[in-house]
Motif scaffolding. Structure first.
Motif, PDB file in Angstrom:
ATOM      1  N   MET A   1     -25.389 -40.255 -59.246  1.00 12.43           N
ATOM      2  CA  MET A   1     -24.845 -40.637 -58.147  1.00 12.43           C
ATOM      3  C   MET A   1     -25.622 -41.921 -57.592  1.00 12.43           C
ATOM      4  SD  MET A   1     -24.197 -38.829 -54.640  1.00 12.43           S
ATOM      5  CE  MET A   1     -23.137 -37.401 -55.448  1.00 12.43           C
ATOM      6  N   ASP A   2     -24.877 -42.864 -57.206  1.00 12.98           N
ATOM      7  CA  ASP A   2     -25.867 -44.191 -56.811  1.00 12.98           C
ATOM      8  C   ASP A   2     -26.098 -43.865 -55.372  1.00 12.98           C
ATOM      9  OD1 ASP A   2     -23.250 -44.679 -55.694  1.00 12.98           O
ATOM     10  OD2 ASP A   2     -23.211 -46.639 -56.238  1.00 12.98           O
ATOM     11  N   ALA A   3     -26.866 -44.595 -54.762  1.00 15.10           N
ATOM     12  CA  ALA A   3     -27.122 -44.594 -53.309  1.00 15.10           C
ATOM     13  C   ALA A   3     -25.976 -44.859 -52.221  1.00 15.10           C
ATOM     14  CB  ALA A   3     -28.277 -45.839 -52.843  1.00 15.10           C
ATOM     15  N   ALA A   4     -25.144 -45.715 -52.676  1.00 13.58           N
ATOM     16  CA  ALA A   4     -23.951 -45.762 -51.605  1.00 13.58           C
ATOM     17  C   ALA A   4     -22.988 -44.779 -51.690  1.00 13.58           C
ATOM     18  CB  ALA A   4     -23.107 -47.145 -52.150  1.00 13.58           C
ATOM     19  N   ALA A   5     -22.870 -44.073 -52.809  1.00 11.10           N
ATOM     20  CA  ALA A   5     -22.050 -42.840 -52.865  1.00 11.10           C
ATOM     21  C   ALA A   5     -22.692 -41.838 -52.372  1.00 11.10           C
ATOM     22  CB  ALA A   5     -21.660 -42.591 -54.316  1.00 11.10           C
ATOM     23  N   ARG A   6     -23.899 -41.537 -52.387  1.00  6.06           N
ATOM     24  CA  ARG A   6     -24.837 -40.630 -51.607  1.00  6.06           C
ATOM     25  C   ARG A   6     -24.845 -40.710 -50.202  1.00  6.06           C
ATOM     26  NH1 ARG A   6     -28.581 -36.952 -53.063  1.00  6.06           N
ATOM     27  NH2 ARG A   6     -30.254 -36.401 -51.306  1.00  6.06           N
ATOM     28  N   ARG A   8     -22.404 -42.309 -48.406  1.00  7.08           N
ATOM     29  CA  ARG A   8     -20.951 -41.961 -47.955  1.00  7.08           C
ATOM     30  C   ARG A   8     -20.768 -40.500 -47.957  1.00  7.08           C
ATOM     31  NH1 ARG A   8     -19.552 -45.793 -51.548  1.00  7.08           N
ATOM     32  NH2 ARG A   8     -18.734 -44.308 -53.162  1.00  7.08           N
ATOM     33  N   LEU A   9     -21.304 -39.839 -49.020  1.00  2.00           N
ATOM     34  CA  LEU A   9     -21.189 -38.467 -48.870  1.00  2.00           C
ATOM     35  C   LEU A   9     -21.829 -37.735 -47.777  1.00  2.00           C
ATOM     36  CD1 LEU A   9     -20.231 -35.641 -50.332  1.00  2.00           C
ATOM     37  CD2 LEU A   9     -22.330 -35.636 -51.637  1.00  2.00           C
ATOM     38  N   GLU A  10     -23.087 -38.043 -47.334  1.00  4.24           N
ATOM     39  CA  GLU A  10     -23.863 -37.469 -46.616  1.00  4.24           C
ATOM     40  C   GLU A  10     -23.201 -37.930 -45.087  1.00  4.24           C
ATOM     41  OE1 GLU A  10     -27.836 -38.940 -46.397  1.00  4.24           O
ATOM     42  OE2 GLU A  10     -28.336 -37.755 -48.242  1.00  4.24           O
ATOM     43  N   ALA A  11     -22.515 -38.961 -44.916  1.00  3.84           N
ATOM     44  CA  ALA A  11     -21.858 -39.230 -43.752  1.00  3.84           C
ATOM     45  C   ALA A  11     -20.424 -38.662 -43.417  1.00  3.84           C
ATOM     46  CB  ALA A  11     -21.486 -40.831 -43.955  1.00  3.84           C
ATOM     47  N   GLU A  12     -19.818 -38.130 -44.733  1.00  6.16           N
ATOM     48  CA  GLU A  12     -18.836 -37.333 -44.553  1.00  6.16           C
ATOM     49  C   GLU A  12     -19.030 -35.793 -44.307  1.00  6.16           C
ATOM     50  OE1 GLU A  12     -16.773 -38.159 -48.174  1.00  6.16           O
ATOM     51  OE2 GLU A  12     -16.135 -40.153 -47.662  1.00  6.16           O
ATOM     52  N   THR A  13     -20.188 -35.322 -44.633  1.00  2.00           N
ATOM     53  CA  THR A  13     -20.440 -33.906 -44.598  1.00  2.00           C
ATOM     54  C   THR A  13     -21.526 -33.599 -43.196  1.00  2.00           C
ATOM     55  OG1 THR A  13     -22.363 -34.246 -45.923  1.00  2.00           O
ATOM     56  CG2 THR A  13     -20.129 -33.610 -47.080  1.00  2.00           C
ATOM     57  N   ARG A  14     -21.793 -34.565 -42.455  1.00  4.78           N
ATOM     58  CA  ARG A  14     -22.476 -34.384 -41.315  1.00  4.78           C
ATOM     59  C   ARG A  14     -21.384 -33.976 -40.340  1.00  4.78           C
ATOM     60  NH1 ARG A  14     -26.599 -38.931 -42.057  1.00  4.78           N
ATOM     61  NH2 ARG A  14     -28.024 -38.210 -43.417  1.00  4.78           N
ATOM     62  N   TYR A  15     -22.014 -32.839 -39.410  1.00  3.40           N
ATOM     63  CA  TYR A  15     -21.158 -32.745 -38.054  1.00  3.40           C
ATOM     64  C   TYR A  15     -21.305 -33.817 -37.197  1.00  3.40           C
ATOM     65  CZ  TYR A  15     -19.909 -30.463 -33.913  1.00  3.40           C
ATOM     66  OH  TYR A  15     -19.546 -30.336 -32.635  1.00  3.40           O
ATOM     67  N   ASP A  16     -20.039 -34.532 -36.908  1.00  2.53           N
ATOM     68  CA  ASP A  16     -20.395 -35.562 -35.776  1.00  2.53           C
ATOM     69  C   ASP A  16     -19.558 -35.062 -34.451  1.00  2.53           C
ATOM     70  OD1 ASP A  16     -19.973 -37.804 -34.367  1.00  2.53           O
ATOM     71  OD2 ASP A  16     -18.523 -38.777 -35.603  1.00  2.53           O
ATOM     72  N   PRO A  17     -20.582 -34.477 -33.444  1.00  5.72           N
ATOM     73  CA  PRO A  17     -19.974 -34.091 -32.433  1.00  5.72           C
ATOM     74  C   PRO A  17     -18.942 -35.085 -31.451  1.00  5.72           C
ATOM     75  CG  PRO A  17     -22.423 -34.285 -32.168  1.00  5.72           C
ATOM     76  CD  PRO A  17     -21.884 -34.881 -33.457  1.00  5.72           C
ATOM     77  N   ALA A  18     -19.266 -36.445 -31.629  1.00  9.92           N
ATOM     78  CA  ALA A  18     -18.406 -37.121 -31.110  1.00  9.92           C
ATOM     79  C   ALA A  18     -16.846 -37.329 -31.454  1.00  9.92           C
ATOM     80  CB  ALA A  18     -18.968 -38.693 -30.959  1.00  9.92           C
ATOM     81  N   ALA A  19     -16.657 -36.825 -32.852  1.00  7.45           N
ATOM     82  CA  ALA A  19     -15.507 -36.553 -33.403  1.00  7.45           C
ATOM     83  C   ALA A  19     -14.751 -35.187 -32.936  1.00  7.45           C
ATOM     84  CB  ALA A  19     -15.573 -36.745 -34.875  1.00  7.45           C
ATOM     85  N   VAL A  20     -15.657 -34.314 -32.583  1.00  4.59           N
ATOM     86  CA  VAL A  20     -14.831 -33.052 -32.516  1.00  4.59           C
ATOM     87  C   VAL A  20     -14.802 -32.658 -30.928  1.00  4.59           C
ATOM     88  CG1 VAL A  20     -15.193 -30.414 -32.983  1.00  4.59           C
ATOM     89  CG2 VAL A  20     -15.768 -32.262 -34.866  1.00  4.59           C
TER      90      VAL A  20
END
Length: 71
Positions: A1-6, A8-20
């Motif tokens: 997995m390249d750094a950009a893909a990693r 993106r994955l981390e950004a998608e799997t982190r809890y974002d309180p502002a979104a919820v």
């Protein structure tokens, strides 16, 4: 997995309180979840929030900052 893909994955799997939380809080407000009626005939009660147990010793700050009173 390249750094950009990693990244993106981390950004998608982190809890974002502002979104919820804004939608959740609005739902609670619309349901009057925080409303208190002074003439409510119910028995007063306190909900104690369990303190974090980092050191294993409790103190008055836990009781003062970790409880909610409702009527």
């Amino acid at each position: 997995m390249d750094a950009a893909a990693r990244q993106r994955l981390e950004a998608e799997t982190r809890y974002d309180p502002a979104a919820v939380e804004p939608a959740m809080f609005a739902r609670w407000q619309n349901a009057r979840a925080f409303a208190v009626e002074p003439d409510d005939p119910g028995e007063p009660f306190v909900i104690a929030v369990p303190p974090p147990n980092v050191t294993g010793s409790l103190h008055m700050g836990h009781a003062l900052n970790g409880s909610m009173h409702a009527r």
